[in-house]
Design a protein around this motif. Sequence first.
Motif, short mmCIF file in Angstrom:
data_model
loop_
_atom_site.label_atom_id
_atom_site.label_comp_id
_atom_site.label_asym_id
_atom_site.label_seq_id
_atom_site.Cartn_x
_atom_site.Cartn_y
_atom_site.Cartn_z
N CYS A 1 11.94 83.59 41.32
CA CYS A 1 12.37 82.27 41.81
C CYS A 1 11.18 81.48 42.10
N ILE A 2 10.26 81.98 42.63
CA ILE A 2 8.79 81.13 42.90
C ILE A 2 8.26 80.79 41.87
N ARG A 3 7.83 81.87 40.86
CA ARG A 3 7.21 81.70 39.86
C ARG A 3 7.80 80.64 38.88
N GLU A 4 9.15 80.64 38.45
CA GLU A 4 9.81 79.93 37.68
C GLU A 4 10.80 78.80 38.18
N ALA A 5 10.44 78.40 39.49
CA ALA A 5 11.23 77.53 40.22
C ALA A 5 11.67 76.26 39.54
N ASP A 6 10.78 75.78 38.71
CA ASP A 6 10.87 74.45 38.06
C ASP A 6 11.87 74.68 37.00
N LYS A 7 12.02 75.72 35.88
CA LYS A 7 12.74 76.23 35.02
C LYS A 7 13.92 76.55 35.34
N LEU A 8 13.99 77.25 36.70
CA LEU A 8 15.36 77.75 37.26
C LEU A 8 16.36 76.78 37.89
N GLY A 9 15.43 75.60 38.35
CA GLY A 9 16.20 74.71 39.13
C GLY A 9 15.93 75.20 40.70
N ILE A 10 15.14 75.88 41.11
CA ILE A 10 15.13 76.47 42.45
C ILE A 10 14.12 75.44 43.07
N SER A 11 14.95 74.90 44.53
CA SER A 11 14.25 74.17 45.40
C SER A 11 13.98 74.95 46.62
N ASN A 12 12.90 74.36 47.41
CA ASN A 12 12.47 75.58 48.70
C ASN A 12 12.53 74.61 49.97
N ILE A 13 12.45 75.07 50.99
CA ILE A 13 12.05 74.44 52.35
C ILE A 13 11.57 75.52 52.93
N CYS A 14 10.28 75.16 53.83
CA CYS A 14 9.58 75.90 54.54
C CYS A 14 9.57 75.47 56.05
N LEU A 15 9.35 76.41 56.85
CA LEU A 15 9.24 76.24 58.35
C LEU A 15 7.78 76.54 58.71
N PHE A 16 7.04 75.27 59.25
CA PHE A 16 5.48 75.62 59.67
C PHE A 16 5.62 75.51 61.09
N VAL A 17 5.05 76.09 61.78
CA VAL A 17 5.00 76.05 63.37
C VAL A 17 3.30 76.22 63.65
N ASP A 18 2.97 74.89 64.15
CA ASP A 18 1.41 74.74 64.39
C ASP A 18 0.49 75.10 63.22
N GLY A 19 1.11 74.38 62.14
CA GLY A 19 0.63 74.50 60.83
C GLY A 19 0.57 76.07 60.17
N LYS A 20 1.28 76.75 60.60
CA LYS A 20 1.29 78.28 60.01
C LYS A 20 2.76 78.58 59.47
N LEU A 21 3.00 78.91 58.25
CA LEU A 21 4.19 79.18 57.53
C LEU A 21 4.81 80.11 58.49
N GLN A 22 6.07 80.15 58.94
CA GLN A 22 6.88 80.91 59.63
C GLN A 22 8.29 81.44 58.84
N GLY A 23 8.56 80.62 57.79
CA GLY A 23 9.62 81.09 57.16
C GLY A 23 10.07 80.12 56.09
N PHE A 24 10.89 80.61 55.23
CA PHE A 24 11.08 79.81 53.94
C PHE A 24 12.39 80.04 53.26
N CYS A 25 13.18 79.15 52.59
CA CYS A 25 14.40 79.44 51.97
C CYS A 25 14.29 78.92 50.68
N LEU A 26 14.68 79.63 49.68
CA LEU A 26 14.81 79.41 48.30
C LEU A 26 16.17 79.13 47.90
N PHE A 27 16.59 77.85 47.37
CA PHE A 27 18.03 77.40 47.05
C PHE A 27 18.07 76.65 45.82
N GLN A 28 19.41 76.51 45.44
CA GLN A 28 19.81 75.87 44.16
C GLN A 28 20.64 74.65 44.68
N TYR A 29 20.87 73.58 44.36
CA TYR A 29 21.81 72.42 44.03
C TYR A 29 22.62 72.57 43.08
N PRO A 30 23.92 73.16 43.05
CA PRO A 30 24.72 73.18 41.96
C PRO A 30 25.20 72.07 41.49
#
Length: 304
Positions: A202-231
């Motif tokens: 899903c990460i490597r082929e995000a564009d072709k799969l139609g995968i979007s993402n959101i990431c949570l940064f706390v004090d500039g450091k990545l703490q979590g992320f979500c990979l999702f799709q808009y049906p």
Amino acid sequence: MFKTFPEFSKLTLDDKAEYEALIKSFPPIADFSFATMMSWWNPLNSLGISLLNDNLVIPYWIPGDDTYSGLSLVGTNKVDESICTIFDYLRARGDPPVLVNVPELVIHNVQYPELFNFKEERPSFDYILPTSKYFPLENVNGFRRAKIRKQLHQLAGVPVEVRPLHLSSLEDRDFLLAAADKWWNKNLSSIGSVERESMETCIREADKLGISNICLFVDGKLQGFCLFQYPSSDKEYVIINHIKATHKKRLSFELMAHLFAEYFTERGIEYVNINSDVGILRLRMFMLTLGPTNFFRKYRIEPA
């Protein structure tokens, strides 16, 4: 054009538009979405699909999991005839006549239910969670609301940012892959191994799969992320493919869910399909505590 059953066409990344045209009128169910098909149900890069009476025939299979492996039917046209055709095909091959992972929309279009036995496949149910359960904060239940407020208080003055990465960028893809790699449990089950491979796809082929993402940064450091799709079938939904977070106590899942729900709500999303529990009891217990208000149900069908 995909082949007609019993022949199968190999599904490729280039087939996204044609495939999604076939499912655009159906509910936003995770299992037969294009991104999930290509990342989760394609472990050996050999996934094939077929058309039968304008319905999809899908072979579901995960290495090491025969319980829920087999052919499935997705569609509403000549359903009884299509089921019987698949049963005849399976008998001719010496296989038991059974369909797995069949969505409820198919069951509703069976004209002669007395011909079949229907059994719920509980591990395959999609959990539907309203974003309004986690945003605004006043909607969150008491215990979770208190936990979120405590964490927000602890983070007062610390930059907290929710934003997507650009996965068309090799740098951002490698950054997210490296973070996920550090957060994985090293002792993975067979399902866990498939999940990890699916996330990497899903990460490597995000564009072709139609995968979007959101990431949570706390004090500039990545703490979590979500990979999702808009049906394409329902603009009020998103389908979650993967969620991953650091195990540090500074960040609770409740806080991440609240911040991600805010992000989705601001974009008009009312429901999140958080996928299935794949029969893992502790995951089921956790997902039920999130407060789903509906399920997309799946069934096993056998002759009566």
